[in-house]
Design a protein around this motif. Structure first.
Motif, PDB file in Angstrom:
ATOM      1  N   ILE A  59      37.035 -23.077  33.675  1.00 50.98           N
ATOM      2  CA  ILE A  59      38.074 -22.052  33.536  1.00 50.98           C
ATOM      3  C   ILE A  59      38.737 -21.777  34.887  1.00 50.98           C
ATOM      4  CG2 ILE A  59      38.495 -19.611  33.009  1.00 50.98           C
ATOM      5  CD1 ILE A  59      36.259 -19.870  30.867  1.00 50.98           C
ATOM      6  N   VAL A  92      42.760 -22.060  35.689  1.00 48.26           N
ATOM      7  CA  VAL A  92      43.492 -20.848  36.082  1.00 48.26           C
ATOM      8  C   VAL A  92      44.021 -20.944  37.510  1.00 48.26           C
ATOM      9  CG1 VAL A  92      43.248 -18.347  36.461  1.00 48.26           C
ATOM     10  CG2 VAL A  92      42.252 -19.403  34.423  1.00 48.26           C
ATOM     11  N   LYS A 110      47.778 -21.838  37.897  1.00 48.65           N
ATOM     12  CA  LYS A 110      48.816 -21.153  37.109  1.00 48.65           C
ATOM     13  C   LYS A 110      50.029 -20.773  37.945  1.00 48.65           C
ATOM     14  CE  LYS A 110      46.765 -16.527  37.525  1.00 48.65           C
ATOM     15  NZ  LYS A 110      46.168 -15.398  36.784  1.00 48.65           N
ATOM     16  N   ALA A 146      38.345 -26.335  29.546  1.00 48.05           N
ATOM     17  CA  ALA A 146      39.153 -25.150  29.276  1.00 48.05           C
ATOM     18  C   ALA A 146      40.621 -25.517  29.296  1.00 48.05           C
ATOM     19  CB  ALA A 146      38.871 -24.070  30.325  1.00 48.05           C
ATOM     20  N   HIS A 188      44.191 -23.463  29.718  1.00 49.90           N
ATOM     21  CA  HIS A 188      44.796 -22.174  30.061  1.00 49.90           C
ATOM     22  C   HIS A 188      46.308 -22.263  29.917  1.00 49.90           C
ATOM     23  CE1 HIS A 188      45.442 -18.369  32.115  1.00 49.90           C
ATOM     24  NE2 HIS A 188      46.319 -18.971  32.903  1.00 49.90           N
ATOM     25  N   THR A 234      43.339 -18.307  27.461  1.00 54.50           N
ATOM     26  CA  THR A 234      42.471 -19.447  27.759  1.00 54.50           C
ATOM     27  C   THR A 234      41.528 -19.697  26.594  1.00 54.50           C
ATOM     28  OG1 THR A 234      42.488 -18.872  30.113  1.00 54.50           O
ATOM     29  CG2 THR A 234      40.772 -20.396  29.383  1.00 54.50           C
ATOM     30  N   SER A 261      38.212 -22.292  25.540  1.00 53.06           N
ATOM     31  CA  SER A 261      37.249 -23.170  26.208  1.00 53.06           C
ATOM     32  C   SER A 261      36.128 -23.588  25.262  1.00 53.06           C
ATOM     33  CB  SER A 261      36.654 -22.465  27.428  1.00 53.06           C
ATOM     34  OG  SER A 261      35.992 -21.271  27.030  1.00 53.06           O
ATOM     35  N   HIS A 290      46.441 -24.315  21.123  1.00 53.27           N
ATOM     36  CA  HIS A 290      47.608 -23.975  21.952  1.00 53.27           C
ATOM     37  C   HIS A 290      48.890 -24.608  21.408  1.00 53.27           C
ATOM     38  CE1 HIS A 290      45.773 -21.821  25.349  1.00 53.27           C
ATOM     39  NE2 HIS A 290      44.733 -22.610  25.164  1.00 53.27           N
TER      40      HIS A 290
END
Length: 199
Positions: free
Chosen positions: A57, A61, A64, A114, A116, A123, A125, A194
Motif C-alpha cells: 500500500i 500511495v 500519488k 495494492a 490505489h 485503495t 488490496s 477500479h
C-alpha cells in the motif's frame, strides 16, 4: 450500435523490479513503472502478512503526487520461517545464510498487492500466501546456485522462475505468479474493482 470501451486510466507499477514488470506485461495493459522510494524495513512486532500489505500500500500511495490521475500498483513480498522474516539478502553471505536456514524446511511467502486510485484516494488490496518446501541441498549446491543465479534481490534467495526451481521440493499456492512477486489473479480482481477490465 457497438459499445465504445471506456479509456483506460494511466496505470503505474510502483516498482523497478524486472520480475514484476514482466508479470504485469502479461496482462496486455499499457503501463509505466516508477520507483516509490519506500523504506522496506519491517516494523517492530509486525507480522509478515502485515509487513507485506503495509509496504504494498505504501509503495502505491507514495506515487500519488507524481501521477495524480493514475491507478497505482504496489506489491511486496516477505518470506517467513519460524516467525522470522526473511527479506532480500542483498549479499552473497546473507543469501548463503538464508538458504542454509531454509534447507529441508517449508517457508511461507506473503505477497501483497495494492491498487490505489490517485484521483479518489480509494485503495483496494489483497494478500497471497505461498508455501514453499526446500530440498535437502548441500552447501556446495548452495554455492553453485548462488554463483550462477545471484538472486540477491529476491526474498528468501530462491528464484522459482529460473534455476531456483532446482532448490525447491514443492510449492503450495493458489496463484503461480505470487511467488515471483506480483499475484496476477488478485491483481485482476483489484483492477476490476477500479473499473479496469483486463479481458
Amino acid at each position: 450500435m457497438q459499445k465504445q470501451a471506456l479509456p483506460i486510466r494511466p496505470l503505474i507499477l510502483a516498482s523497478t523490479s524486472v520480475y514484476r514488470r514482466e508479470l504485469l506485461s502479461r496482462l496486455g495493459l499499457p503501463f509505466e513503472t516508477a520507483s516509490p522510494m519506500v523504506d522496506e524495513t519491517p516494523q517492530t512486532g509486525e507480522t509478515a502478512a502485515h509487513t507485506s500489505l503495509r509496504l504494498a500500500i505504501s509503495k502505491a500511495v507514495a506515487l500519488k503526487g507524481a501521477f495524480p490521475n493514475a491507478l497505482l500498483i504496489g506489491s511486496d513480498q516477505v518470506a517467513l520461517l519460524d516467525g522470522q522474516q526473511l527479506g532480500k539478502p542483498g549479499t552473497h553471505e546473507r543469501a548463503v545464510s538464508q538458504l542454509t536456514l531454509m534447507r529441508g524446511r517449508t517457508v511461507a511467502f506473503h505477497t501483497a498487492v495494492a491498487v490505489h486510485d490517485a484521483q479518489s484516494g480509494v485503495t483496494h488490496s489483497a494478500t497471497d500466501i505461498t508455501r514453499v518446501t526446500l530440498r535437502h541441498y548441500s552447501d556446495a549446491q548452495i554455492e553453485h546456485y548462488l554463483r550462477r543465479e545471484q538472486p540477491y534481490d529476491c526474498a528468501g534467495s530462491a528464484k522459482v522462475e529460473s534455476l531456483g526451481i532446482a532448490m525447491i521440493a514443492a510449492v503450495e499456492s493458489t496463484d503461480p505468479t505470487a511467488l515471483i512477486g506480483l499475484p496476477l489473479i488478485a491483481l485482476c480482481n483489484l483492477l476490476q474493482q477500479h473499473g479496469v477490465e483486463v479481458l
